[in-house]
Design a protein around this motif. Structure first.
Motif, PDB file in Angstrom:
ATOM      1  N   MET A   1      38.218  27.478  21.577  1.00  0.00           N
ATOM      2  CA  MET A   1      37.020  28.316  21.599  1.00  0.00           C
ATOM      3  C   MET A   1      36.189  28.051  22.850  1.00  0.00           C
ATOM      4  O   MET A   1      35.625  28.983  23.435  1.00  0.00           O
ATOM      5  CB  MET A   1      36.194  28.077  20.337  1.00  0.00           C
ATOM      6  N   VAL A   2      36.101  26.794  23.268  1.00  0.00           N
ATOM      7  CA  VAL A   2      35.367  26.456  24.496  1.00  0.00           C
ATOM      8  C   VAL A   2      36.057  27.103  25.693  1.00  0.00           C
ATOM      9  O   VAL A   2      35.414  27.739  26.530  1.00  0.00           O
ATOM     10  CB  VAL A   2      35.277  24.924  24.679  1.00  0.00           C
ATOM     11  N   ILE A   3      37.356  26.953  25.767  1.00  0.00           N
ATOM     12  CA  ILE A   3      38.122  27.494  26.903  1.00  0.00           C
ATOM     13  C   ILE A   3      37.997  29.011  26.971  1.00  0.00           C
ATOM     14  O   ILE A   3      37.830  29.580  28.048  1.00  0.00           O
ATOM     15  CB  ILE A   3      39.591  27.055  26.800  1.00  0.00           C
TER      16      ILE A   3
ATOM     17  N   PHE B   1      33.205  14.884  24.873  1.00  0.00           N
ATOM     18  CA  PHE B   1      34.154  14.787  23.768  1.00  0.00           C
ATOM     19  C   PHE B   1      33.423  14.603  22.444  1.00  0.00           C
ATOM     20  O   PHE B   1      33.792  15.221  21.436  1.00  0.00           O
ATOM     21  CB  PHE B   1      35.135  13.637  23.995  1.00  0.00           C
ATOM     22  N   VAL B   2      32.382  13.777  22.416  1.00  0.00           N
ATOM     23  CA  VAL B   2      31.601  13.578  21.190  1.00  0.00           C
ATOM     24  C   VAL B   2      31.012  14.906  20.733  1.00  0.00           C
ATOM     25  O   VAL B   2      31.059  15.244  19.549  1.00  0.00           O
ATOM     26  CB  VAL B   2      30.500  12.511  21.389  1.00  0.00           C
TER      27      VAL B   2
ATOM     28  N   ARG C   1      30.006  21.362  33.208  1.00  0.00           N
ATOM     29  CA  ARG C   1      28.939  22.341  32.961  1.00  0.00           C
ATOM     30  C   ARG C   1      27.607  21.659  32.692  1.00  0.00           C
ATOM     31  O   ARG C   1      26.564  22.109  33.163  1.00  0.00           O
ATOM     32  CB  ARG C   1      29.324  23.217  31.763  1.00  0.00           C
ATOM     33  N   TRP C   2      27.643  20.577  31.931  1.00  0.00           N
ATOM     34  CA  TRP C   2      26.416  19.909  31.518  1.00  0.00           C
ATOM     35  C   TRP C   2      26.034  18.742  32.402  1.00  0.00           C
ATOM     36  O   TRP C   2      24.939  18.191  32.258  1.00  0.00           O
ATOM     37  CB  TRP C   2      26.544  19.403  30.093  1.00  0.00           C
ATOM     38  N   GLY C   3      26.919  18.315  33.282  1.00  0.00           N
ATOM     39  CA  GLY C   3      26.629  17.166  34.133  1.00  0.00           C
ATOM     40  C   GLY C   3      26.569  15.865  33.354  1.00  0.00           C
ATOM     41  O   GLY C   3      25.699  15.026  33.603  1.00  0.00           O
ATOM     42  N   VAL C   4      27.485  15.718  32.385  1.00  0.00           N
ATOM     43  CA  VAL C   4      27.536  14.505  31.565  1.00  0.00           C
ATOM     44  C   VAL C   4      28.900  13.852  31.710  1.00  0.00           C
ATOM     45  O   VAL C   4      29.817  14.414  32.305  1.00  0.00           O
ATOM     46  CB  VAL C   4      27.254  14.818  30.069  1.00  0.00           C
ATOM     47  N   ARG C   5      29.034  12.653  31.145  1.00  0.00           N
ATOM     48  CA  ARG C   5      30.322  11.963  31.163  1.00  0.00           C
ATOM     49  C   ARG C   5      31.297  12.655  30.208  1.00  0.00           C
ATOM     50  O   ARG C   5      30.886  13.294  29.228  1.00  0.00           O
ATOM     51  CB  ARG C   5      30.144  10.505  30.747  1.00  0.00           C
ATOM     52  N   ALA C   6      32.572  12.491  30.476  1.00  0.00           N
ATOM     53  CA  ALA C   6      33.612  13.095  29.646  1.00  0.00           C
ATOM     54  C   ALA C   6      33.539  12.604  28.207  1.00  0.00           C
ATOM     55  O   ALA C   6      33.767  13.383  27.270  1.00  0.00           O
ATOM     56  CB  ALA C   6      34.989  12.834  30.243  1.00  0.00           C
ATOM     57  N   ASP C   7      33.205  11.340  27.992  1.00  0.00           N
ATOM     58  CA  ASP C   7      33.134  10.826  26.624  1.00  0.00           C
ATOM     59  C   ASP C   7      31.987  11.480  25.855  1.00  0.00           C
ATOM     60  O   ASP C   7      32.101  11.735  24.654  1.00  0.00           O
ATOM     61  CB  ASP C   7      33.050   9.305  26.575  1.00  0.00           C
ATOM     62  N   GLN C   8      30.900  11.802  26.524  1.00  0.00           N
ATOM     63  CA  GLN C   8      29.794  12.499  25.864  1.00  0.00           C
ATOM     64  C   GLN C   8      30.205  13.926  25.503  1.00  0.00           C
ATOM     65  O   GLN C   8      29.867  14.416  24.428  1.00  0.00           O
ATOM     66  CB  GLN C   8      28.567  12.524  26.762  1.00  0.00           C
TER      67      GLN C   8
ATOM     68  N   GLY D   1      36.628  18.516  29.879  1.00  0.00           N
ATOM     69  CA  GLY D   1      36.290  18.560  31.296  1.00  0.00           C
ATOM     70  C   GLY D   1      35.349  19.704  31.634  1.00  0.00           C
ATOM     71  O   GLY D   1      34.416  19.537  32.436  1.00  0.00           O
ATOM     72  N   MET D   2      35.583  20.855  31.013  1.00  0.00           N
ATOM     73  CA  MET D   2      34.706  22.009  31.248  1.00  0.00           C
ATOM     74  C   MET D   2      33.282  21.702  30.812  1.00  0.00           C
ATOM     75  O   MET D   2      32.322  22.002  31.524  1.00  0.00           O
ATOM     76  CB  MET D   2      35.235  23.235  30.493  1.00  0.00           C
ATOM     77  N   LEU D   3      33.136  21.115  29.629  1.00  0.00           N
ATOM     78  CA  LEU D   3      31.802  20.802  29.117  1.00  0.00           C
ATOM     79  C   LEU D   3      31.122  19.727  29.956  1.00  0.00           C
ATOM     80  O   LEU D   3      29.935  19.849  30.274  1.00  0.00           O
ATOM     81  CB  LEU D   3      31.888  20.351  27.655  1.00  0.00           C
ATOM     82  N   ALA D   4      31.866  18.703  30.322  1.00  0.00           N
ATOM     83  CA  ALA D   4      31.288  17.620  31.129  1.00  0.00           C
ATOM     84  C   ALA D   4      30.771  18.155  32.458  1.00  0.00           C
ATOM     85  O   ALA D   4      29.667  17.813  32.885  1.00  0.00           O
ATOM     86  CB  ALA D   4      32.325  16.524  31.361  1.00  0.00           C
TER      87      ALA D   4
END
Length: 78
Positions: A50-52, A30-31, A21-28, A16-19
């Protein structure tokens, strides 16, 4: 059982944090997280931690989403 649940929560939180931050879908997101972990031979839960914690290099993570498992310009469905 509690550890498995905690691991899943960390993975979902990082995704969720990455999605966001980057403005992408959650599945992207996760990949990208999965590829980051695989390329560095880390458990997915460790990469999520590490992301958290802010310990994962955002540029390296982002490169995973840009390149993806199929090489540059990967997108689901191709």
């Amino acid at each position: 059982m509690q550890e498995a649940l905690s691991s899943r929560v960390r993975i979902e939180q990082a995704k969720g944090m990455l999605a966001e931050r980057w403005g992408v879908r959650a599945d992207q997101a996760f990949v990208a997280l999965r590829q980051y972990a695989r390329r560095r031979r880390l458990a997915l839960d460790r990469a999520a931690g590490m992301v958290i914690e802010g310990a994962a290099a955002d540029a390296e993570l982002r490169r995973e989403i840009d390149e993806g498992p199929e090489g540059p310009a990967w997108s689901p469905g191709h």
